[in-house]
Structures are given as C-alpha cells and as structure tokens.
Enzyme design. Structure first.
Site, PDB file in Angstrom:
ATOM      1  N   GLY A  88       2.515   2.839  -3.530  1.00 52.52           N
ATOM      2  CA  GLY A  88       2.299   4.120  -2.888  1.00 52.52           C
ATOM      3  C   GLY A  88       1.913   5.108  -3.965  1.00 52.52           C
ATOM      4  N   CYS A  89       1.414   6.289  -3.585  1.00 52.70           N
ATOM      5  CA  CYS A  89       0.826   7.108  -4.627  1.00 52.70           C
ATOM      6  C   CYS A  89       0.626   8.549  -4.233  1.00 52.70           C
ATOM      7  CB  CYS A  89      -0.552   6.574  -5.001  1.00 52.70           C
ATOM      8  SG  CYS A  89      -0.570   4.852  -5.398  1.00 52.70           S
TER       9      CYS A  89
END
Lengths: 373, 246, 144, 492
Positions: free
Chosen positions: A13-14
C-alpha cells in the site's frame, strides 16, 4: 532466508504525490518532500522515492543512468558492460547525505551516456529500444546491479526508508525540476531492497503507484509476449512497461492508453473505438485497486482504476498542477488553490508542459476532460 | 455480359474479390497460374471460363456455377461441391470431387489419387465424375452414392484405375471402360462386365456429354466393354464392434 | 381453466394418474400411503393410441351438461370456472356420469358417489398432475 | 456361443414395501429390464440394466435401487473386474469394444490439484451482486491494427459455449434445448458434424457450424448462416480416428440434415482427405474464409495430444482464428474403448502448454483458445481460464443438465433420457422447453459462481482472469507438473 523483491511478489500500500509546473519552470525538491511527508502514516518506512524531470539540463541529450550496486565488484562488471554498449560522457557517484535513519544503502552511481551507434544500428532498432533492452538485461541478468532510472534529463531517487528520509539522503532540495513525483511505500513484508522502491522507471517513464493490481499475472504475461523482461514482480514495473508498450511501441495516444488500462465497462462504452481497444489489448486492462502517477519528460497523467478503489486528489493553482493521495498533502504546500477535485474511476488527470504538447500525443478531448472535470 | 479478367493484373485476393463483385453472368479469366479458391463457395448459376493452370480447391463448396477450365486443375477440384458443372480440358490432381454431393465433374485427361472419395448421393442429387484418362489409387474410397466413370482413353496399355479402388465404399456405382485387374478392386466390390450397349443406358447421357465436351467420337468410347463396380454388403463393418458400457 | 395435454411430449408414463390418485381421498399426496392403505382412484384417464398418449380429464365446460343434469345440485362451478362435486350433496345417482359427453366423470369404486377432476382446487399449487409430469407435457390453461 | 460368462453389471433391487405396482418402470425402461405380468407380478432382467437410473428417478415411491451387481470377482488389484468383463465380452463377439461418453479411468485430475486465490487486505474483494462484473469475451484474431478493418469475432456474454454434438449422435431435442439456452444466455452452441436441422435455423446467429471430414450437410448456406465455422480435426474422446454413425441411427430426418440417404451408415473418415499436412489446413481454412467472404471466424478443433503446443502453433500460423482443444476427458457418442481410454493428454496441461507456447512465439493475439473436454463445474472454468484459455466448451456437463446419468451406452441409440437417440419414442422424453431452461439454469448458476470467484480475487473483468496464473497454486503436485502448468505450489 528472506527472499528479495524480484524473487517474490510483494503487494504494498502507499502514498503518492506529484507537483508540476506547466510552464516548465523548475523548482527544488522541498515542496514535494513536504507533500509526501504529510502522508507519513500511509507508509511504513520500507520504501520511498522521487522522480524529477529537468534536473540535468547540461546533459539533456544523454541518457542519465542511475545504477545501484551491491558492491564494487558488481560495479566493475556492470561498468564493463556499459562501456561495451555506451559512450559515457560523464560518470560519478550520486551525492548523498549520510543519515542515521538510512541503512543498507547500495553504491549509487550515475552515468550520462549515449548508445554506441554501431550496436543499435546492427540490431535495426532505435536508440530508445536499445537502451530499454540494455536496462532490462542488466536488471534481469546482472546480479548485484540495478538500474534505478534511465531517461534523459530525469532521474529516480529511491530507497528503503520513509520518503522524507530518502529525500534528505539524496539531497533532493539541491535539484531543480519542473515535474516531481513522490512515493511512500507500505510493503507487506520486510526484505528491504532499494530496487523495489518506487518510482519504477524505464527510459523517460516513471511510475508511482498505490494499490495492488489483481490482473498482475495477466498483464505480465501479455508484456512478456512482446519481449519485456519482468524482473521485479511488482505491479509498478508492469504499469511502466504497459505505458512504454502502448505509447512508444504501439503509438497510441494517451487518451487511448487510458481506455486500455482503465477501460470503461462494456455497458458504459461510448464509441466503437474503445471497444476495439479493449478487445485488442484486453491483456493490459489493469484490474484491481490502483492510483498511479505516470510521468514523462513533457507531462504526467494520474489515473484511478475504473471502479475507483484508491484515493486521488488533484489541484490547480496558476501554472502548478498538484496530485496526491490526500488533499492534505497538497494543502501543506499550497494553501491557496484555484481548484481542487477528485477524478472518477478511469478519468485521467493530464498535465502537459505548454510548449511540448507534441511529444506526448494527447487527444484534445483528454485535456478538456481533465481540465473541466 | 461477360467480364474478362487478366490474372496477371491482380494478386490472389484482389482477383477473388473482383470476380466475386462482378455482376456479370459470365466471367472469363486469362493467364491463370496457381490462383486458388476460384468459384469457391459460389451459390449461383454463373459461368466461369478459366485459362491456365488453376490452384487448389477450384469450385470448392460451390452450389450451382458452371466452370469451364482450359488447362489443368491442381488438388481438390470440386471439393464438397453441391451442384454445378466443372469441365476440365486437361488433368486434375488428387482428391477431386472429395465429398461431392451433387453436380458433375468432367475431366478430359487423368485424375490423381482418391478421386471421388466420400462422394454421396442425397435426395434428387447424385454426383457424377467422368474422367477421360486414368485415375490414381483409392478411387471412390468411402463412396456413398453417385456415379464415377473412368474411360482410360489416353493410355490404352494401362489399367484405368490404381489399386484399392472402392475401399470402404458402401453405395454408388463406378463404371470403368474395359476390364480391370481384380487385385485393384476392394474385397467388398462386385465387378460386372457389360458387353452390350443396351446395358450402358444409365450412363449413356454422361458419355455423350463427355464426348460433346471434348470432341470425342462415341464409337471410340464404346469400342470396349464396360465394367460396373458396385457394393456387395452395405454394412461390412456392422459386426466389427461389441458394445460395452465402460 | 383446464389441463392441456401435449402429446408431443407425453411419455405415457402414467405418473399424472398416480399422483392424482394420491392427492385425493385423504392421503395428501403420499403415494405410498394412498396405494398401500387405501383404494386410490385417479380423476384422469390416460389414452394411448399408436405410440401417442395424452391425458383425458375434465374440460370444465362453460355450459356443463353435468351441472345441468345433477339432481341435487352437488355439481357446481366455482368462480374460477372449476366444475366440482360437493361430496355432502352427492347421492350417487350417477346421472352426471351418463351425461358427460367426454366420459370423464366416473363412479367411485364403491359406486356410492361420482368423482371427477377438480383441478386440485384445495391445493395452493398447480394441480398435482401438472407439477409431477416429468416432461412438462401438461399445462394448466385459462381458456375453456 | 451359448454360455455368456458375463455377469450383470447392475442389479435392480425393488423394495416391495414401497412398490405399488404402477408399472412406470416397465414403460420407462427402453432396455427391457422391468416386466409386469398380467397378474401384476413384477420382475427384472438384471443383465439388461445399464445403470441409467431412469426407472429409479421416475418411480413415484422410490422403490427402486440400482446397485453394482454383488457377485464380486476375487479381488485382484491388477486384473480388475472390468478387465475380466472386457475379455469375456470380446471372447464372445470378437469385436472392438465400443463405448460412450468420456474416459472414466482414475487418471489424475489436475483441476482437483489447483487452488484459487482470493483478496485479503492488500486489495479488496468485489461483491458481484452489487458491483459490475464482466464475463463478456470476444473470440477471434486480434492482430488487425487499429487502422484496419477488424477481423470477424464471436461475442460471448460469458466464456462458456456448448460443445459440438451432432444431430444423430444426440437427439434433435438436445440441440433445440442447447440452441435456445445459448441464444438466451448470449453464447453459442455447436452443430457438430451432422448438419443444421431446418428447425434450428432460427438459432443460426447463436450457432457454430462444424465442417468435419464427412462434410455432412455442408453447403454454402450452411456455412454462411452460422456465426462461425469450425473445422473438426479431432475429438478428445477419440483422437486420430474418424466417426461412424451406424445406419440404424440415420433416420429420415437425420439423413435430411446430413444430406445423405436414410438408414445408410454415415462415415467420417479419420482425416480430412484434403488435409494431409499443416499447409493443407491453411488451405482449408482459407477456402472456408473465401466461401464465407471473410465474414466468419474460423475455428479449428483438435484433440489434446502429445505435441499439442507445436500443433496449435501451426494451426494459428495456418490462419485459425479460434483454436479449440479437446482434452482426453472429452466425451463421445461412440468410440472404441481402447482409443478413448489411452490416447491424449489432460486439457489442463494442454492449455497451459499451448498458451505459453503461443506467448513465447508472440502469436497469442492471433487466435483465441477454447478449452474442452472434462469441464465439470465453474471452478474448472475459472482454473482453465487462469491457465490461459479464452473460453470453454461444455458437452458432458450440458448433457447431464438435460438428464444424462453417464451410463456410457450412447452407442446403442436407446438412451432412456431421450438424449443419445434418434428414436422418436425416446427423444420425445426430452422436452426442449424444459431442456432449454435446465441448460440455461446451469449457465446462469456457473455465471454467478464465476463472478463470485473473480470478485474474491479482486477482478471485475474476465479479461484479467485470462492467463492470470498467479491466481492458481498447485497442491499435491510434483515440481515437473507445476512447471508444466506454469504455476507454483500452494504456500509458495
């Protein structure tokens, strides 16, 4: 033993962000650093990075190769390989600022180089295809060496750490660019390899990406059919290659590329051409949650998956275009904004340099759609 | 109206396209050499007059057209044809008339292997093949109806057919001019030699049509007895299998 | 309403009659109980002729001769158009059996009353012959 | 020979407490197993029973149980009971063992050793009941560039079609059922090699017509009215051999459809006699394209055999728009048992290999890949799509939906379920109105299940399932098997 990125697939995720000056006026990396730092909670310290366009005007006609080496031996082997394929104008270590918070950094060198004509003429391919093949060969086959970026007048600065620490390490406030993109990463495990961080690049393309693409294996196997060597097993890598394939090799305009990677549903198609694109390139439909910022030397496109499973916000102020996962990351660098909006699924945000429209051949409707959205 | 095409001026596909789009009832094509699929799939009563050596599958799957070929045919002439007439002033290659269901095929000279293989009659349709010369082996293999006539006019010293004639045949008739070596004919075939012309009544119109097409004198065609080959047991494999629920 | 029989798909298996018999006379559709304990009687006949077969059952005529002939008013038509016998009133005179032009009404096995198809009017679902036909050959149709 | 050493395969047990003597079983058994004397005494001839269960299903009191005949031969793990029975049958008749349906032998089913993926945390699963979920698929060649005219394509609303089953091998009511279901569900049915019956012309737009070596019923109208033309080279149940519809099954109506004389054998030669080599296949493909004015996709169906990837590659280069591969579990109306049970390879491996080979050669876009032969449920569909197929053909599953109980005696033509028969009294047992509903129900149920599985993977278009081998993991497979399938082991 923990396996390294490339040996194993690591979903993450980011946070993503980008700032662009549409007049092409350059500005230093402090804003993008502040912007991505504002989304600290979206990453976990296992990856951060920046792409910057316009930073090497003195070498604008040379491919700027940024390469990570595990050790000096790998550097020597790789440099012999580079000498064989390129005429190198200048080479040096990338200047860094040592920091307690950054550990395990590889040797990082940069080379300003042009392909040896006899090499790529012999293979009847263009200069860019030649460079792309060399880069993919190094990344796939030369153990201990990894090309972090390979475009002209641009570079990717990335590593393991929080993005603000990575920015400090690379001294990005000392560079002047007209497009900055940034990434903070939250991978699902901890091998900590610098090559696995974003942005992922090929030639002038750089991609920062939030989300996981469920169609990864379909997309990957499609690209492999066209000679792409997928060495990292990350979604981001296949997105970069997909853009490279569709725009550089297939000659599609940006509008059409958007219709491929985030194709409207069959029931929502408005024209036959979209159906045609979907049928022909169905293997490149990016399925699953993503928000991406794909940049190249004359502009950027930010895009959500077609059912918008990830956040994305854009803003305009004078000549500046801001894109980020959260509005807060924009407000932290620009309190006064002319317009702030969230694009829908599959609706691209396109930012182009005013004087370089020809390079990234965008259909006029795409620009209008982006500006009136 | 007649349209004339010179094959030299076209490539393979543009020739087929031009012929298909021509509204004329008669189409003449000159200087053919190897162009395939001429008249293929045509369902009409057009006339096609061809000059040269045509490519494979001349008139394949067609239903109705008349094709006059001045030159030789290659493989698959009249393949799976349903109706129409093909007249070849020359020779043809293998599997001419494969699975033919109707119409007729007149060949002045020799035919290759497996002529009329799997030919079959259907309702009022009964396919016909007449060959002026000889035919290769496996003539009428699997034949399930219709008539094949081999005249052997060109090579008087040789058998008009090759070995394995009528293997697996279960209906239809093969007529041969002259007598044939028995070892060329499959086990299940009955050969009857007819000396009297009266017995040739059923094939006489076909022989006359052949003579008219190619300028033969009927007296030459009828100067030998004819052998008729027909099937003894229509269900030769009926005891081959034993049912088993496994 | 009446049952329409499609001889194209009638197999002549007779399951319609079996389930019909079990549905009436107090066994609520239990075939085993009806046949092992009772004296089941189907309200429909099965006609077989030259490999064709079809069900013979009441047409529920608009102007039904059986109703006109009934001496006690036991035969009635309800508001759905179903011609049925009120068992309380039937005295077993069997006049209806004689007047039915299709031979559909039968005497009960003990000749004490008449029995006929009532389209399973007491059931919520379709008549049992329709619902149990294995090949969809029977349909309940509206017209008469 | 007077004495048969064959004991019955089944025994019919009648529970007298339940039997009401109604005689439904007597009327329904086309094999003369059940008998009823005038005095009501009911008796059976076990040896006639093929285990089709028609009587047991229709019995209104469930009084009948069909069991394996209990006279067990001395246990022998090498010489099985069936081995002995086969020899007794051949010793009595001298015949080639002829059987029906697909290979029942206990070879490994790779489908049963594949596990699917689902999303947890890192990406969301999608609820197909509430969010869009696309199963639409186009079959055909995708090589024309965007400026050219597109090549002809088949549009499927879901990636499942009905396999080729010819009129003659199955009853017209089977074809009517499948044709209606295909039209209703936006997919296709396949005529098989027996021609297109006049009653089915209204479904032509949902029909793939076959051209097999026998060329039955093939004429310009047949080719041009269909949605696509399929050249049948081989069949998974009997690779390398032809077909033989015995004269008894060639009724007047079958004969009219096949365009042959009634009551004569209908022979399909083993090869197409105009295809003795790969360049001949190219020629036949082009002949059919010319005959259909380049408006129809041309499919070529082959059996999955040992060198299938090279064959498939050659077929694509020969111009096939659709490559249909039939695995060794594919069924048939009649095949020599030794052929059916010993020839060919599993469809899972064939598709994995062919898909990879076509990608390695850069020709995967030139043709679509259709998998056939042993697809039993929607999970099999998802797995074979993830291995690389664009769509599947279902045959056996479709027949089971219509009532087939897999008794393996299709070749007799006395199918009690009205499926593998052309006898009017038997084929009427399948009412096509009900059959169409059942077949469409099956498609609808699988469609929902496929959507559920795709949604779990976080995928909302079948485009992204195709070739997505990361969604598959092997369990209980050797490394070389995993390599052949192009997947990794569960947990890796």
């Amino acid at each position: 033993m923990l396996r390294r990125e490339g040996d194993i697939r690591i979903p993450s995720g980011c946070a993503i962000a980008a700032i662009m000056n549409r007049k092409g006026e350059r500005f230093n990396g402090q804003q993008i650093l502040a912007s991505i730092a504002a989304m600290h909670q979206r990453s976990n310290g296992l990856g951060g990075g920046f792409a910057a366009y316009g930073i090497y005007p003195e070498y604008r006609d040379y491919f700027a190769l940024h390469i990570f080496y595990d050790d000096d031996g790998a550097r020597q082997i790789c440099e012999r390989y580079l000498q064989h394929h390129f005429r190198i104008k200048h080479q040096e270590p990338v200047p860094v600022r040592q920091s307690r918070r950054i550990a395990g950094a590889p040797l990082i060198w940069r080379y300003f180089a042009r392909p040896r004509e006899d090499k790529f003429y012999r293979e009847h391919i263009g200069e860019e295809e030649f460079v792309a093949r060399v880069v993919m060969t190094i990344n796939a086959d030369l153990r201990g060496a990894f090309v972090a970026s390979s475009g002209k007048n641009m570079a990717a600065f990335k590593g393991v750490g929080y993005p603000e620490d990575i920015g400090e390490y690379y001294r990005i406030e000392e560079y002047q660019a007209y497009i900055w993109t940034a990434h903070g990463r939250f991978p699902t495990n901890t091998p900590g390899w610098w090559g696995g961080a974003h942005p992922f690049t090929l030639l002038d393309w750089s991609v920062v990406h939030n989300g996981e693409i469920s169609s990864y294996s379909t997309n990957r196997r499609f690209l492999e059919m066209y000679g792409y060597k997928i060495s990292l097993q990350t979604d981001t890598e296949v997105i970069a290659y997909a853009f490279d394939f569709l725009m550089r090799r297939q000659g599609l305009c940006l509008n059409d590329v958007v219709d491929v990677v985030a194709s409207p549903f069959w029931s929502q198609l408005e024209e036959e051409k979209q159906a045609r694109l979907r049928r022909k390139y169905s293997g490149l439909l990016l399925n699953g949650p993503f928000s991406i910022i794909v940049a190249t030397n004359n502009g950027l496109v930010a895009l959500n998956d077609r059912i918008k499973l990830r956040p994305l916000v854009a803003a305009l102020q004078d000549e500046f275009l801001y894109v980020a996962s959260e509005e807060a990351a924009i407000r932290v660098v620009a309190q006064r904004l002319d317009r702030v909006w969230s694009p829908g699924g599959g609706e691209p945000i396109v930012g182009l340099l005013h004087d370089k429209k020809g390079l990234l051949d965008v259909a006029p409707s795409a620009i209008q759609a982006a500006q009136s959205a | 109206m007649m349209a004339v095409f010179d094959a030299v001026e076209y490539n393979h596909h543009t020739l087929l396209e031009a012929m298909n789009q021509s509204p004329d009832e008669e189409i003449e094509v000159l200087n053919l050499n190897g162009q395939r699929y001429l008249g293929c799939g045509w369902k009409n009563h057009k006339s096609l007059i061809l000059h040269g050596t045509v490519g494979n599958n001349l008139g394949a799957f067609c239903e109705g057209p008349t094709i006059l070929l001045y030159g030789n045919g290659q493989e698959g002439v009249g393949n799976t044809m349903s109706a129409g007439e093909i007249i070849v002033h020359g020779r043809v290659g293998d599997i001419a008339g494969y699975s033919m269901r109707g119409g007729s095929l007149y060949i002045r000279d020799d035919a290759g292997y497996r002529l009329g293989i799997h030919m079959k009659a259907y309702q009022d349709k009964s396919p016909l093949i007449v060959v002026g010369g000889r035919s290769g082996a496996f003539l009428g293999e699997y034949m399930a109806g219709g008539t094949i006539i081999i005249l052997g006019l060109n090579d008087p010293g040789f058998s008009p057919i090759g070995p394995y004639c009528g293997t697996g045949m279960y209906a239809g008739e093969i007529w041969l001019r002259g007598e044939v070596p028995s070892n060329h004919v499959a086990d299940n075939i009955k050969a009857e030699v007819f000396q009297e012309k009266a017995r040739l009544e059923v094939i006489m119109p076909h022989l006359q049509r052949f003579a008219a097409c190619f300028g033969y004198d009927m007296s030459i065609i009828l100067d030998k007895p004819f052998t008729r080959l027909t099937v003894v047991d229509k269900r030769i494999f009926s005891r081959l299998y034993t049912g088993f629920a496994g | 309403m009446k049952i329409q029989s499609n001889s194209e798909y009638c197999l002549g298996c007779g399951l319609c009659r079996i389930y019909c018999a079990a549905a009436h006379d107090g066994y609520n559709g239990s075939v085993i109980r009806a046949f092992k304990k009772g004296t089941p009687q189907a309200r429909a006949g099965l006609i077989e002729h030259q490999q064709q077969s079809w069900i013979n059952t009441c047409r529920h005529c608009q102007d039904a001769p059986c109703i006109n002939a009934c001496i006690t008013g036991a035969l009635q038509k309800n508001n759905e158009g179903i011609v049925f016998i009120d068992g309380q009133r039937c005295v077993g005179c069997l006049t209806c059996v004689m007047v039915c032009p299709f031979g559909h009404i039968q005497p009960s096995l003990d000749f004490s009353r008449a029995v006929k198809c009532d389209l399973c009017r007491d059931l919520a679902e379709a008549p049992v012959c329709v619902s149990h036909c294995p090949n969809g050959a029977l349909r309940l149709i509206e017209e008469v | 020979m007077s004495l048969s050493m064959l004991t019955p395969a089944f025994t019919v047990e009648r529970n007298q407490d339940r039997c009401i003597g109604c005689g439904v079983c007597v009327k329904q058994c086309g094999n003369s197993v059940h008998h009823k004397d005038e005095d009501g005494f009911m008796w059976v001839i076990d040896k006639n029973c093929v285990g089709c269960h028609r009587c047991a299903v229709l019995c209104p009191t469930q009084a009948l149980a069909i069991k394996e005949f209990p006279a067990a031969l001395r246990p022998n793990s090498y010489w099985s009971t069936s081995s002995l029975r086969e020899i007794y049958a051949q010793a009595e008749t001298g015949g080639v063992l002829l059987t029906g349906m697909g290979n029942p032998r206990p070879f490994r089913s790779y489908f049963d050793h594949l596990l699917l993926n689902a999303s947890q945390v890192t990406n969301p699963s999608i609820d197909p009941l509430r969010e869009p979920m696309e199963l639409g698929t186009y079959l055909g060649s995708q090589v024309s560039s965007l400026g050219e005219r597109e090549k002809p394509l088949l549009k499927l609303d879901m990636p499942i079609m009905f396999s080729a089953m010819s009129y003659g091998a199955v009853s017209l009511n089977v074809q009517k059922s499948l044709a209606r279901a295909a039209r209703e569900k936006g997919t296709f049915w396949n005529t098989g090699e027996g021609g297109l019956h006049s009653d089915l012309q209204e479904y032509a737009a949902s029909t793939i017509v076959q051209v097999a070596s026998g060329r039955f019923g093939v004429n310009p109208d047949y080719l041009n009215q269909a949605a696509a033309v399929e050249i049948k080279i081989g069949q998974g149940a009997k690779p390398g051999i032809g077909g033989h519809l015995p004269g008894e099954k060639v009724s007047a109506d079958v004969a009219r459809t096949r365009m042959i004389p009634a009551w004569s054998d209908a022979i399909s030669p083993a090869p197409h006699h105009d295809v003795y080599s790969i360049e001949d296949l190219a020629q036949l493909i082009e002949t059919l394209k010319v005959a259909t004015n380049f408006e129809k996709p041309i499919s070529v169906k082959v059996a999955a055999v040992h060198n299938i990837s090279a064959i498939a590659s050659g077929m694509v280069r020969a111009g096939a728009d659709i490559v249909a591969i039939d695995g060794f579990r594919g069924a048939t109306g009649a095949a020599p048992m030794r052929i059916r049970d010993n020839i060919g390879i599993p469809i899972e491996i064939a598709i994995a290999q062919v898909d990879q080979r076509m990608r390695d050669e850069g020709i995967r876009d030139q043709a679509s890949l259709v998998a056939a032969g042993g697809i039993r449920n929607s999970a099999d569909v998802v797995k074979i799509l993830a291995l690389g197929a664009d769509a599947v053909y279902i045959g056996t599953a479709a027949l089971i939906a219509l009532g087939c109980h897999l008794c393996h005696t299709c070749f007799t033509g006395r199918c009690n379920w009205g499926i593998a028969t052309t006898e009017a009294q038997l084929s009427k047992r399948l009412n096509p109105e009900l059959g169409a509903v059942r077949a469409a129900n099956l498609l609808q149920a699988w469609e929902h299940e496929i959507k559920e599985m795709m949604g779990g993977m976080g995928i909302n278009a079948v485009d992204s399932l195709r070739g997505n081998r990361l969604m598959l993991k092997g369990i209980g497979l050797e490394q070389h098997e995993l390599d052949l399938l192009g997947i990794t082991a569960a947990g890796y």
